[in-house]
Design an enzyme around this catalytic site. Structure first.
Site: not given
Lengths: 213, 213, 213, 213
Positions: C78, C88, C141, C165
């Site tokens: 990342e 979500r 995350c 990830h």
């Protein structure tokens, strides 16, 4: 030339079947070909039966069946139907055959007798994605394609037959992230292009269109 | 039981073929089945010829052919081979047949005679993804599967045959964004599980494993 | 050099978290770097709190957080964390913040301070797919990555931080058709390669690794 | 209300840019909002410069930039732009910056100031797929979005700004197997729905729309 154009009713929990919606919008005469439309139940056995009756009554020159392939990206023209039913989900009357022969003593497969490469080429030339598919699955779509080609093979009069799968329309993917779709009007244009190609090509054209797997 | 295990050499510009690398690592005896290995050229005609000669010499009980399906996510066990060659790319000797029959007067298709559902189930039970595939494509993989099943159908001794496609290995996707892969050691484990299933199941199990399209 | 290596517990209904399983298998010393491991709850707020406490106690030179990105194909390093929580799904304690700032008056984003391009390059050189990712999402995350980089920015001692990830492992995709995966041992190798790169590169290397969108 | 609507020229070897084609077809007045259109070169630096000049001249209330995201499935409304240029491919004048800051001493990121959730919701309500995206990439699209939001932040008059990515149109995927697309007329409808939402919502709505990664 007379063409019988069939489409399934909605299945798998969908509110609509884009194949059926598109077939409703196809013009009654396309490139001087008379188009007779028929809605078919997504039910093993009954689907073939209904199309067989229409064939006997209408005596078409061509039978073109349309189905939904939700998840596919383009207009896919099926090359072959295989003599097996293997349902991952139940059909619209709850039938779920597993590894059953469609026609006992029937051949293991039938190849489409419409010009699949010419159809793909004609659809691409109007700016829409299309390809030959080498599997129509093992659900009611393959079942109907096999049953129709078997029926046509037994007729006295020569009749051609085939199957085209169409993607979801946009409204079906609003709640499905990363699912491809095609607008209904583009699907209609593609089907009319396919009918035009069927009228123009008795023999198929020799164009590369296979897949490694 | 004696099993002939074949794998293609690299094709399509790849440095390796994961099918071949995996086959080299399969143990010579798996679940009391003797495994005889054979490398096959990715060439129309020659591929079938080489396996046919090995069948005559080795007289195996089972012929299991392995090929690379770069882009597929899982170990896919092929259900059917169709009687057509349609090459999108050239084979390793530059042949690119388009819409040619493999065996003139051969049946339109052959179904695998290995227990495809039992194989999928056995691979899943060791924690690896697997599914039945309803198309082996129209390139040399389908060509070989058809040719082998045709050859086996003509033998006096009953012999079973089939085809399994394996994904890319990680090294092949380093320069391919968003391409799925499987580690070589997992592919080897899956192939050994498949061989075990073939030894355990003469008839296939009745498990749902079809696809809508 | 001392590196704090964190991983989340399972979330989203999964039985395992491949990040956690892989972290457990990373060696305690990698390329002369001492690795201190920490399991972190997939819970907004508590995740940051737990890592902050460990930072104060352990005083590491580097904090590397690992999370699961089910559906991604490769090891993604990342680049940036943004100052927003937008869930979500609920976290492991039922929290589901929508469009909330993580740190009031915090900067809109933090860039990773580990050498992301060098890490990607090192992982690729051992034959595994890897790329720079420009979004860590808006769930726990990204939340933890932002919170850790914010914490590190406030320390007296210079400390570097970042987030990697990892894909699903094979067992997680057995029942998920067409989902990519990576074997656990390959994930472990990739994480150790990442740690080695962090130890070798203080400044990042200048390699193309962006995306058009 | 006056809205400046920008779109890039074609890049990456494409013959058309669907963003530009769609913007050309958006009506000059949408839901009582005056739409002023501007074509922008896909060139680092010049893109921002051209839009900055138009902002000063036109004094819009909103700046909405549209770009192509070939490979995405839906209309994606960007949440954030980050202060970095990292080009995988060259822009239309051959520039390929790697890991360069867009605005020295600028903040690490800017969040869109248009109502991104309301836009997504409005587009979905007309039957088209849409979602919030958490990365606009690191190429000229992100570059322009960052530059525009930075410019707007420095204005005396309050001006809102944002960026929307649109998929390929069908003609662009004819030769790209398995690439998603959206018809041009659907993209136009989506952009007009977005403009309507911008006119209707000063504050965004609180709807879940995040991603785990």
């Amino acid at each position: 030339m007379k063409l019988l154009l069939t489409a399934f009713d909605p299945f798998g929990g969908e509110a609509v079947n884009p194949a059926l919606e598109a077939v409703k919008m196809v013009r009654p005469v396309v490139s001087a070909i008379e188009v007779v439309k028929l809605e078919v139940p997504t039910v093993f056995g009954k689907a073939i039966e209904k199309v067989r009756e229409a064939i006997e009554e209408i005596q078409p020159d061509v039978v073109l069946c349309i189905g939904q392939a939700g998840g596919r990206f383009d207009i896919s023209v099926e090359r072959v139907a295989i003599n097996i039913d293997d349902a991952r989900i139940a059909d619209n009357e709850g039938n779920q055959p597993i590894d059953c022969t469609i026609v006992v003593d029937g051949p293991p497969a039938y190849f489409a007798t419409i010009p699949i490469k010419a159809i793909v080429d004609t659809i691409r030339k109007i700016g829409l994605p299309s390809s030959v598919s080498n599997t129509a699955g093992t659900f009611v779509c393959n079942h109907l394609m096999y049953g129709v080609l078997h029926t046509l093979a037994l007729q006295d009069k020569p009749m051609r037959g085939g199957f085209i799968h169409v993607p979801f329309i946009p409204a079906q993917v609003v709640a499905r992230p990363n699912a491809p779709c095609m607008s209904l009007s583009d699907i209609v244009r593609a089907l009319e292009a396919a009918i035009t190609a069927i009228g123009s090509f008795t023999d198929d054209v020799k164009l590369a269109g296979g897949k490694e797997f």
